[in-house]
Design a protein around this motif. Structure first.
Motif, PDB file in Angstrom:
ATOM      1  N   ALA A  12       0.845  -1.193   0.000  1.00 25.58           N
ATOM      2  CA  ALA A  12       0.000   0.000   0.000  1.00 25.58           C
ATOM      3  C   ALA A  12       0.878   1.239   0.000  1.00 25.58           C
ATOM      4  CB  ALA A  12      -0.912   0.011   1.221  1.00 25.58           C
ATOM      5  N   ALA A  13       0.304   2.344  -0.476  1.00 25.29           N
ATOM      6  CA  ALA A  13       0.961   3.646  -0.447  1.00 25.29           C
ATOM      7  C   ALA A  13      -0.012   4.648   0.159  1.00 25.29           C
ATOM      8  CB  ALA A  13       1.366   4.079  -1.853  1.00 25.29           C
ATOM      9  N   ALA A  14       0.531   5.523   1.015  1.00 22.98           N
ATOM     10  CA  ALA A  14      -0.302   6.536   1.663  1.00 22.98           C
ATOM     11  C   ALA A  14       0.491   7.831   1.786  1.00 22.98           C
ATOM     12  CB  ALA A  14      -0.736   6.066   3.045  1.00 22.98           C
ATOM     13  N   VAL A  15      -0.243   8.940   1.815  1.00 33.40           N
ATOM     14  CA  VAL A  15       0.343  10.256   2.046  1.00 33.40           C
ATOM     15  C   VAL A  15      -0.222  10.763   3.368  1.00 33.40           C
ATOM     16  CG1 VAL A  15       0.563  12.618   1.204  1.00 33.40           C
ATOM     17  CG2 VAL A  15       0.470  10.729  -0.432  1.00 33.40           C
ATOM     18  N   VAL A  16       0.664  11.264   4.220  1.00 34.74           N
ATOM     19  CA  VAL A  16       0.242  11.819   5.501  1.00 34.74           C
ATOM     20  C   VAL A  16       0.624  13.293   5.530  1.00 34.74           C
ATOM     21  CG1 VAL A  16       0.340  11.611   8.007  1.00 34.74           C
ATOM     22  CG2 VAL A  16       0.680   9.583   6.572  1.00 34.74           C
ATOM     23  N   ARG A  17      -0.352  14.127   5.900  1.00 35.59           N
ATOM     24  CA  ARG A  17      -0.133  15.572   5.996  1.00 35.59           C
ATOM     25  C   ARG A  17      -0.437  16.008   7.426  1.00 35.59           C
ATOM     26  NH1 ARG A  17      -2.693  14.232   1.374  1.00 35.59           N
ATOM     27  NH2 ARG A  17      -1.779  14.929  -0.589  1.00 35.59           N
ATOM     28  N   SER A  18       0.551  16.635   8.049  1.00 35.86           N
ATOM     29  CA  SER A  18       0.345  17.186   9.388  1.00 35.86           C
ATOM     30  C   SER A  18       0.834  18.632   9.375  1.00 35.86           C
ATOM     31  CB  SER A  18       1.115  16.376  10.439  1.00 35.86           C
ATOM     32  OG  SER A  18       2.508  16.611  10.352  1.00 35.86           O
ATOM     33  N   ALA A  19       0.713  19.295  10.508  1.00 33.18           N
ATOM     34  CA  ALA A  19       1.146  20.687  10.587  1.00 33.18           C
ATOM     35  C   ALA A  19       2.631  20.830  10.259  1.00 33.18           C
ATOM     36  CB  ALA A  19       0.853  21.257  11.967  1.00 33.18           C
ATOM     37  N   GLN A  20       3.445  19.842  10.629  1.00 33.26           N
ATOM     38  CA  GLN A  20       4.888  19.943  10.429  1.00 33.26           C
ATOM     39  C   GLN A  20       5.430  19.131   9.256  1.00 33.26           C
ATOM     40  OE1 GLN A  20       3.549  18.855  13.328  1.00 33.26           O
ATOM     41  NE2 GLN A  20       3.657  20.762  14.462  1.00 33.26           N
ATOM     42  N   TYR A  21       4.758  18.044   8.921  1.00 34.74           N
ATOM     43  CA  TYR A  21       5.362  17.086   7.995  1.00 34.74           C
ATOM     44  C   TYR A  21       4.437  16.709   6.844  1.00 34.74           C
ATOM     45  CZ  TYR A  21       8.161  16.330  12.203  1.00 34.74           C
ATOM     46  OH  TYR A  21       8.937  16.499  13.325  1.00 34.74           O
ATOM     47  N   ARG A  22       5.061  16.429   5.701  1.00 35.70           N
ATOM     48  CA  ARG A  22       4.425  15.724   4.589  1.00 35.70           C
ATOM     49  C   ARG A  22       5.242  14.456   4.454  1.00 35.70           C
ATOM     50  NH1 ARG A  22       1.700  17.627   0.012  1.00 35.70           N
ATOM     51  NH2 ARG A  22       0.836  18.970   1.612  1.00 35.70           N
ATOM     52  N   GLU A  23       4.569  13.301   4.519  1.00 33.28           N
ATOM     53  CA  GLU A  23       5.298  12.043   4.496  1.00 33.28           C
ATOM     54  C   GLU A  23       4.603  11.059   3.563  1.00 33.28           C
ATOM     55  OE1 GLU A  23       7.709   9.336   7.708  1.00 33.28           O
ATOM     56  OE2 GLU A  23       6.824  11.242   8.268  1.00 33.28           O
ATOM     57  N   TYR A  24       5.398  10.416   2.725  1.00 35.15           N
ATOM     58  CA  TYR A  24       4.908   9.379   1.822  1.00 35.15           C
ATOM     59  C   TYR A  24       5.326   8.036   2.403  1.00 35.15           C
ATOM     60  CZ  TYR A  24       4.546  13.355  -1.367  1.00 35.15           C
ATOM     61  OH  TYR A  24       4.230  14.573  -1.924  1.00 35.15           O
ATOM     62  N   LEU A  25       4.347   7.165   2.615  1.00 36.90           N
ATOM     63  CA  LEU A  25       4.596   5.879   3.242  1.00 36.90           C
ATOM     64  C   LEU A  25       4.322   4.736   2.275  1.00 36.90           C
ATOM     65  CD1 LEU A  25       2.687   6.456   6.634  1.00 36.90           C
ATOM     66  CD2 LEU A  25       5.113   6.890   6.134  1.00 36.90           C
ATOM     67  N   HIS A  26       5.173   3.727   2.315  1.00 37.99           N
ATOM     68  CA  HIS A  26       4.938   2.450   1.649  1.00 37.99           C
ATOM     69  C   HIS A  26       4.776   1.427   2.759  1.00 37.99           C
ATOM     70  CE1 HIS A  26       7.280   4.114  -1.996  1.00 37.99           C
ATOM     71  NE2 HIS A  26       5.996   4.288  -2.153  1.00 37.99           N
ATOM     72  N   LEU A  27       3.718   0.661   2.663  1.00 37.33           N
ATOM     73  CA  LEU A  27       3.395  -0.306   3.716  1.00 37.33           C
ATOM     74  C   LEU A  27       3.310  -1.713   3.149  1.00 37.33           C
ATOM     75  CD1 LEU A  27       1.404   2.443   4.110  1.00 37.33           C
ATOM     76  CD2 LEU A  27       1.181   1.350   6.313  1.00 37.33           C
ATOM     77  N   LEU A  28       3.558  -2.677   4.010  1.00 35.21           N
ATOM     78  CA  LEU A  28       3.498  -4.095   3.668  1.00 35.21           C
ATOM     79  C   LEU A  28       2.544  -4.778   4.632  1.00 35.21           C
ATOM     80  CD1 LEU A  28       4.723  -6.618   2.159  1.00 35.21           C
ATOM     81  CD2 LEU A  28       6.375  -6.712   4.049  1.00 35.21           C
ATOM     82  N   ARG A  29       1.661  -5.624   4.092  1.00 30.06           N
ATOM     83  CA  ARG A  29       0.794  -6.427   4.957  1.00 30.06           C
ATOM     84  C   ARG A  29       1.634  -7.582   5.506  1.00 30.06           C
ATOM     85  NH1 ARG A  29      -4.701  -7.135   3.904  1.00 30.06           N
ATOM     86  NH2 ARG A  29      -4.240  -6.888   1.687  1.00 30.06           N
ATOM     87  N   THR A  30       1.673  -7.721   6.803  1.00 39.49           N
ATOM     88  CA  THR A  30       2.392  -8.804   7.466  1.00 39.49           C
ATOM     89  C   THR A  30       1.375  -9.605   8.283  1.00 39.49           C
ATOM     90  OG1 THR A  30       2.864  -7.649   9.543  1.00 39.49           O
ATOM     91  CG2 THR A  30       4.388  -7.246   7.691  1.00 39.49           C
ATOM     92  N   PRO A  31       1.767 -10.748   8.820  1.00 39.96           N
ATOM     93  CA  PRO A  31       0.833 -11.481   9.682  1.00 39.96           C
ATOM     94  C   PRO A  31       0.365 -10.653  10.889  1.00 39.96           C
ATOM     95  CG  PRO A  31       2.634 -12.911   9.034  1.00 39.96           C
ATOM     96  CD  PRO A  31       2.985 -11.525   8.553  1.00 39.96           C
ATOM     97  N   GLU A  32       1.183  -9.676  11.306  1.00 37.72           N
ATOM     98  CA  GLU A  32       0.828  -8.822  12.442  1.00 37.72           C
ATOM     99  C   GLU A  32       0.005  -7.607  12.027  1.00 37.72           C
ATOM    100  OE1 GLU A  32       4.179  -9.587  11.721  1.00 37.72           O
ATOM    101  OE2 GLU A  32       4.050 -11.368  12.976  1.00 37.72           O
ATOM    102  N   GLY A  33      -0.168  -7.386  10.727  1.00 36.96           N
ATOM    103  CA  GLY A  33      -0.892  -6.215  10.233  1.00 36.96           C
ATOM    104  C   GLY A  33      -0.023  -5.395   9.304  1.00 36.96           C
ATOM    105  N   TRP A  34      -0.508  -4.221   8.913  1.00 36.96           N
ATOM    106  CA  TRP A  34       0.231  -3.342   8.005  1.00 36.96           C
ATOM    107  C   TRP A  34       1.417  -2.733   8.736  1.00 36.96           C
ATOM    108  CZ3 TRP A  34      -0.541  -3.268   2.925  1.00 36.96           C
ATOM    109  CH2 TRP A  34      -1.750  -3.759   2.432  1.00 36.96           C
TER     110      TRP A  34
END
Length: 125
Positions: free
Chosen positions: A85-107
């Motif tokens: 999965a890919a997600a973009v997170v926007r906060s007051a201080q940061y713009r962050e692009y995340l790549h995630l992997l589904r694992t047995p424990e979750g993303w």
């Protein structure tokens, strides 16, 4: 929950865990092979990568508690394909692009690329 909600939840746990210096919450979001870079790091300024271990060390030292605001944190899931999965997170201080992997424990976040929301101007070249 569905995959989109789970990815959003992981991203929020990561960000809110940083702002609250909540070690357990942020640790649960990070893949052991995490690689995190800022735009400055990619330009050769500073260490080449930030590892999971370094992020956890920073959280133990207080994380982003000084940066915490009441401003909302916005998460946009860009794509989910099977176990990635890919997600973009926007906060007051940061713009962050995340790549995630589904694992047995979750993303889990495998790759993060970030820049300050209002970066300092780059010096003239």
């Amino acid at each position: 929950m569905n995959d989109t909600a789970d990815v959003i939840s992981t991203a929020l746990d990561y960000f809110e865990g940083w702002y609250d210096a909540n070690l357990a919450r942020i640790e649960a979001t990070l893949h052991p092979q995490l690689v995190k870079r800022s735009a400055m790091q990619a330009n050769g300024q500073g260490p080449s990568v930030t590892t999971k271990e370094r992020i956890l060390e920073l959280v133990r030292e207080g994380g982003g508690t000084e940066d915490k605001t009441d401003d909302p944190i916005e998460v946009t899931v860009v794509d989910i394909h099977h176990d990635i999965a890919a997600a973009v997170v926007r906060s007051a201080q940061y713009r962050e692009y995340l790549h995630l992997l589904r694992t047995p424990e979750g993303w889990r976040i495998v790759n993060a690329f970030w820049q300050l929301t209002d970066p300092e101007p780059e010096p003239p070249t």
